[in-house]
Scaffold this motif. Sequence first.
Motif, PDB file in Angstrom:
ATOM      1  N   ARG A  87      67.687  56.181  39.576  1.00 29.97           N
ATOM      2  CA  ARG A  87      67.452  57.555  39.115  1.00 29.97           C
ATOM      3  C   ARG A  87      66.056  58.022  39.485  1.00 29.97           C
ATOM      4  NH1 ARG A  87      70.542  56.842  33.401  1.00 29.97           N
ATOM      5  NH2 ARG A  87      72.557  57.657  34.089  1.00 29.97           N
ATOM      6  N   LYS A  88      65.074  57.141  39.275  1.00 27.24           N
ATOM      7  CA  LYS A  88      63.691  57.496  39.615  1.00 27.24           C
ATOM      8  C   LYS A  88      63.534  57.735  41.112  1.00 27.24           C
ATOM      9  CE  LYS A  88      61.461  55.127  35.779  1.00 27.24           C
ATOM     10  NZ  LYS A  88      60.719  53.925  35.364  1.00 27.24           N
ATOM     11  N   ASP A  89      64.247  56.937  41.917  1.00 31.72           N
ATOM     12  CA  ASP A  89      64.182  57.071  43.375  1.00 31.72           C
ATOM     13  C   ASP A  89      65.067  58.199  43.901  1.00 31.72           C
ATOM     14  OD1 ASP A  89      62.519  54.886  43.293  1.00 31.72           O
ATOM     15  OD2 ASP A  89      64.020  53.456  44.027  1.00 31.72           O
ATOM     16  N   ARG A  90      65.807  58.840  43.008  1.00 36.87           N
ATOM     17  CA  ARG A  90      66.749  59.900  43.372  1.00 36.87           C
ATOM     18  C   ARG A  90      67.779  59.418  44.409  1.00 36.87           C
ATOM     19  NH1 ARG A  90      64.851  63.763  40.420  1.00 36.87           N
ATOM     20  NH2 ARG A  90      62.801  64.677  40.478  1.00 36.87           N
ATOM     21  N   ASP A  91      68.221  58.172  44.228  1.00 38.93           N
ATOM     22  CA  ASP A  91      69.232  57.564  45.097  1.00 38.93           C
ATOM     23  C   ASP A  91      70.598  57.923  44.510  1.00 38.93           C
ATOM     24  OD1 ASP A  91      71.035  55.907  46.416  1.00 38.93           O
ATOM     25  OD2 ASP A  91      69.665  54.190  46.454  1.00 38.93           O
ATOM     26  N   LYS A  92      71.201  58.976  45.054  1.00 42.86           N
ATOM     27  CA  LYS A  92      72.429  59.533  44.469  1.00 42.86           C
ATOM     28  C   LYS A  92      73.600  58.541  44.478  1.00 42.86           C
ATOM     29  CE  LYS A  92      75.204  63.644  44.338  1.00 42.86           C
ATOM     30  NZ  LYS A  92      75.974  64.597  45.028  1.00 42.86           N
ATOM     31  N   LEU A  93      73.845  57.891  45.618  1.00 38.99           N
ATOM     32  CA  LEU A  93      74.967  56.954  45.716  1.00 38.99           C
ATOM     33  C   LEU A  93      74.817  55.815  44.711  1.00 38.99           C
ATOM     34  CD1 LEU A  93      77.543  55.985  47.280  1.00 38.99           C
ATOM     35  CD2 LEU A  93      75.977  54.572  48.612  1.00 38.99           C
ATOM     36  N   ARG A  94      73.644  55.206  44.671  1.00 42.54           N
ATOM     37  CA  ARG A  94      73.391  54.080  43.772  1.00 42.54           C
ATOM     38  C   ARG A  94      73.506  54.514  42.306  1.00 42.54           C
ATOM     39  NH1 ARG A  94      71.335  49.596  45.552  1.00 42.54           N
ATOM     40  NH2 ARG A  94      70.624  48.047  44.081  1.00 42.54           N
ATOM     41  N   THR A  95      72.930  55.691  41.984  1.00 40.74           N
ATOM     42  CA  THR A  95      72.984  56.210  40.613  1.00 40.74           C
ATOM     43  C   THR A  95      74.429  56.431  40.176  1.00 40.74           C
ATOM     44  OG1 THR A  95      70.843  57.292  40.874  1.00 40.74           O
ATOM     45  CG2 THR A  95      72.254  58.110  39.106  1.00 40.74           C
ATOM     46  N   THR A  96      75.202  57.087  41.025  1.00 34.83           N
ATOM     47  CA  THR A  96      76.602  57.377  40.692  1.00 34.83           C
ATOM     48  C   THR A  96      77.412  56.093  40.543  1.00 34.83           C
ATOM     49  OG1 THR A  96      76.439  59.401  41.980  1.00 34.83           O
ATOM     50  CG2 THR A  96      78.650  58.677  41.413  1.00 34.83           C
ATOM     51  N   THR A  97      77.244  55.179  41.486  1.00 33.47           N
ATOM     52  CA  THR A  97      78.007  53.931  41.467  1.00 33.47           C
ATOM     53  C   THR A  97      77.690  53.106  40.224  1.00 33.47           C
ATOM     54  OG1 THR A  97      77.991  53.912  43.879  1.00 33.47           O
ATOM     55  CG2 THR A  97      78.574  51.856  42.793  1.00 33.47           C
ATOM     56  N   LEU A  98      76.398  52.929  39.946  1.00 34.88           N
ATOM     57  CA  LEU A  98      76.010  52.098  38.797  1.00 34.88           C
ATOM     58  C   LEU A  98      76.383  52.750  37.473  1.00 34.88           C
ATOM     59  CD1 LEU A  98      72.557  50.690  39.970  1.00 34.88           C
ATOM     60  CD2 LEU A  98      74.755  49.520  39.886  1.00 34.88           C
ATOM     61  N   SER A  99      76.197  54.065  37.348  1.00 37.86           N
ATOM     62  CA  SER A  99      76.552  54.708  36.079  1.00 37.86           C
ATOM     63  C   SER A  99      78.062  54.671  35.857  1.00 37.86           C
ATOM     64  CB  SER A  99      75.998  56.125  35.986  1.00 37.86           C
ATOM     65  OG  SER A  99      76.410  56.912  37.056  1.00 37.86           O
ATOM     66  N   THR A 100      78.839  54.837  36.918  1.00 38.22           N
ATOM     67  CA  THR A 100      80.298  54.735  36.796  1.00 38.22           C
ATOM     68  C   THR A 100      80.694  53.331  36.354  1.00 38.22           C
ATOM     69  OG1 THR A 100      80.603  56.376  38.543  1.00 38.22           O
ATOM     70  CG2 THR A 100      82.490  54.977  38.032  1.00 38.22           C
ATOM     71  N   PHE A 101      80.101  52.325  36.990  1.00 36.99           N
ATOM     72  CA  PHE A 101      80.449  50.955  36.635  1.00 36.99           C
ATOM     73  C   PHE A 101      80.009  50.622  35.208  1.00 36.99           C
ATOM     74  CE2 PHE A 101      79.602  46.415  36.280  1.00 36.99           C
ATOM     75  CZ  PHE A 101      80.903  45.965  36.458  1.00 36.99           C
ATOM     76  N   LEU A 102      78.815  51.049  34.814  1.00 41.02           N
ATOM     77  CA  LEU A 102      78.349  50.763  33.458  1.00 41.02           C
ATOM     78  C   LEU A 102      79.226  51.449  32.407  1.00 41.02           C
ATOM     79  CD1 LEU A 102      74.495  50.744  33.986  1.00 41.02           C
ATOM     80  CD2 LEU A 102      75.878  48.856  33.115  1.00 41.02           C
ATOM     81  N   SER A 103      79.795  52.609  32.746  1.00 37.89           N
ATOM     82  CA  SER A 103      80.707  53.247  31.796  1.00 37.89           C
ATOM     83  C   SER A 103      82.007  52.440  31.691  1.00 37.89           C
ATOM     84  CB  SER A 103      80.983  54.702  32.164  1.00 37.89           C
ATOM     85  OG  SER A 103      81.774  54.803  33.315  1.00 37.89           O
ATOM     86  N   GLU A 104      82.440  51.819  32.805  1.00 43.67           N
ATOM     87  CA  GLU A 104      83.607  50.931  32.741  1.00 43.67           C
ATOM     88  C   GLU A 104      83.315  49.736  31.832  1.00 43.67           C
ATOM     89  OE1 GLU A 104      85.062  49.711  36.621  1.00 43.67           O
ATOM     90  OE2 GLU A 104      84.722  51.712  37.422  1.00 43.67           O
TER      91      GLU A 104
END
Length: 147
Positions: free
Chosen positions: A18-35
């Motif tokens: 999130r701090k690095d504004r890495d959209k792909l990584r942010t989306t992937t990790l937040s989706t997985f953490l919600s799972e």
Amino acid sequence: MPEPSLIEQLRADLTTARKDRDKLRTTTLSTFLSEVKNKEIDLGHGLADEDVRGLLTTAIKRRREAAEQMRAGSRVELAEKEEQEGALLQAYLPPALGEDEVRSMIRDAISAGAKDVGGVMKAVMPATKGRFDGKELNRLVREALAG
């Protein structure tokens, strides 16, 4: 200092993304953490690293299958995104096992008395879970028993 749990590592990496504004990584990790969170709610307790690795394996497999479907539908850019997400999640699993290592495990299981596909798979699966493809393992077991 003890090593952080897998969930703690994922959360820390999400914060960094999130701090690095890495959209792909942010989306992937937040989706997985919600799972992960949904699974914890279903079970009524927190997950051990082994459980999280199981979820990672499933998530990676789901993305691999989605990428195949996207390619079949000529949606290459979407397939590449799914593959990138899968590769990103793969980094949180232990290194994959080589085919020679798995063949050795299969030989050991057979010499220990496993005589059929089910017996060998039961003996070898715990050591290969998340580190070697199940379909490929089944193929190698069948080859070893036939040969």
